[in-house]
Design an enzyme around this catalytic site. Structure first.
Site, PDB file in Angstrom:
ATOM      1  NE  ARG A   1      34.000  30.013  57.277  1.00  0.00           N
ATOM      2  CZ  ARG A   1      34.759  29.624  56.243  1.00  0.00           C
ATOM      3  NH1 ARG A   1      35.720  28.739  56.427  1.00  0.00           N
ATOM      4  NH2 ARG A   1      34.547  30.126  55.035  1.00  0.00           N
TER       5      ARG A   1
ATOM      6  CD  GLU B   1      39.384  32.346  61.376  1.00  0.00           C
ATOM      7  OE1 GLU B   1      39.585  32.825  60.250  1.00  0.00           O
ATOM      8  OE2 GLU B   1      39.018  31.174  61.566  1.00  0.00           O
TER       9      GLU B   1
ATOM     10  CG  HIS C   1      40.963  30.585  57.831  1.00  0.00           C
ATOM     11  ND1 HIS C   1      39.731  31.046  58.215  1.00  0.00           N
ATOM     12  CD2 HIS C   1      40.718  29.775  56.766  1.00  0.00           C
ATOM     13  CE1 HIS C   1      38.791  30.560  57.424  1.00  0.00           C
ATOM     14  NE2 HIS C   1      39.374  29.772  56.527  1.00  0.00           N
TER      15      HIS C   1
HETATM   16  C1  DGY Z   1      36.869  29.124  52.258  1.00  0.00           C
HETATM   17  O1  DGY Z   1      37.107  29.101  51.052  1.00  0.00           O
HETATM   18  O2  DGY Z   1      35.713  29.070  52.699  1.00  0.00           O
HETATM   19  C2  DGY Z   1      38.029  29.253  53.166  1.00  0.00           C
HETATM   20  O3  DGY Z   1      37.763  28.791  54.441  1.00  0.00           O
HETATM   21  C3  DGY Z   1      38.469  30.686  53.206  1.00  0.00           C
HETATM   22  O4  DGY Z   1      37.520  31.444  53.908  1.00  0.00           O
END
Ligand code: DGY
Length: 326
Positions: A237, A266, A285
């Protein structure tokens, strides 16, 4: 009476149809604004909520007095107030396992792309600037045989480490709350304190979940411990890394490059320096974003929701509210 489900992220048609056979479904597709009046009205009667990406607050939960289950189409659950959900006896489910290998592929994509400067050099061709054979100024660095430092050795971290050790002959270091003897045996991985790992690794790959403990885990001090030839990869993250400190370190050449799939904000604002720095490979992402894996995640989220709303144990519960059958 059919239970009511609110969906706020697009689901594949086949899965949506399946849900509609057993439940009353209100489908909002891709909903950006959780203050939307129609969504709020649906929420007031909902027993189940299925989606991802949006911050779910206590105020939203207040607006959903009948809510029994939230099924997230993600493995990460940092968007949810987990303790609050448990306190309210609301089951939270997520989608581990089905995205592990694809997300590890993305991690390795960033390792390769940053080390070999793939985007920067592909751009040279796009601009029509490939006039002579590539010289030293454009050389990258090797990946095989280097040291890969995994910050976090959960499922995805282990899958990346496996690619590194078995596919690229890399030496694996890891920092993790608990030791991983099976991986030490399988991959020759060695556990290190974070500071030691940062100082030794050629690639530092961040895979820890975001929590109060891991927010800004990698800041100015930690970046300062890395080698100036080292590369930082973040597929966890954005908030695990202090972005301002990272930009400074990259600009000052205190580390060589960064491969980033996640950001503090984001979508990444277009004016962020990270969107145009030559030594940054930035992806929007896409960790798990393949047709196969996104369908598998949606499948898991639907199965979790159906089981939980039927009073059965879901496949991947995250919290442990009183309603969870043993
Ligand atoms: C997750 O599955 O946590 C991915 O990062 C998508 O948010």
């Amino acid at each position: 009476m059919q239970k009511r489900i609110v969906v706020y992220r697009p689901l594949p048609e086949d899965l949506l149809a399946e849900l509609k056979r057993d439940f009353h479904v209100e489908d909002f597709g891709h909903l950006d604004d959780l203050d939307d009046p129609a969504f709020r009205a649906a929420l007031s009667e909902a027993h189940g909520l299925l989606g991802a990406g949006q911050k779910i607050t206590a105020e939203i939960l207040d607006a959903a007095p009948q809510l029994e289950t939230i099924s997230s189409v993600s493995v990460g659950v940092d968007a949810y107030p987990v303790e609050e959900l448990t306190r309210r006896d609301i089951q939270l489910c997520h989608t581990p396992d089905v995205l592990t290998e694809t997300t590890a592929d993305t991690g390795f994509l960033l390792i390769m792309a940053t080390a070999r400067r793939a985007m920067e050099l592909a751009d040279l061709i796009r601009r029509g600037d490939w006039q002579a054979s590539i010289g030293e100024a454009h050389y990258g660095s090797d990946v095989h045989g280097k040291t890969l430092g995994m910050v976090g050795m959960g499922r995805i971290g282990a899958a990346i480490a496996r690619r590194g050790a078995l596919g690229f002959g890399m030496r694996i270091l890891y920092s993790n709350a608990s030791p991983k003897p099976a991986l030490e045996e399988e991959l020759g991985a060695r556990r290190r304190e974070l500071d030691e790992l940062l100082a030794e690794a050629d690639f530092v790959c961040v895979t820890v979940p975001l929590s109060a403990e891991t927010e800004r885990l990698i800041g100015q001090r930690e970046l300062g411990l890395m080698r100036d030839s080292a590369i930082l990869i973040n597929i966890a993250r954005g908030k695990v890394v202090d972005e301002t400190a990272l930009i400074e370190a990259l600009n000052a050449g205190r580390i060589r490059a960064a491969g980033l799939d996640v950001f503090e904000r984001e979508p990444l604002p277009a004016d962020s320096p990270l969107s145009h720095m030559a030594n940054v490979v930035a992806l929007p992402h896409i960790g798990s974003a393949t047709h196969e894996t996104r369908h598998a995640m949606a499948r898991r989220a639907v199965d979790n929701l159906r089981l939980a709303l039927s009073g059965e144990r879901p496949i991947s519960p995250f919290n442990d509210p009183a309603r969870l059958p043993a």
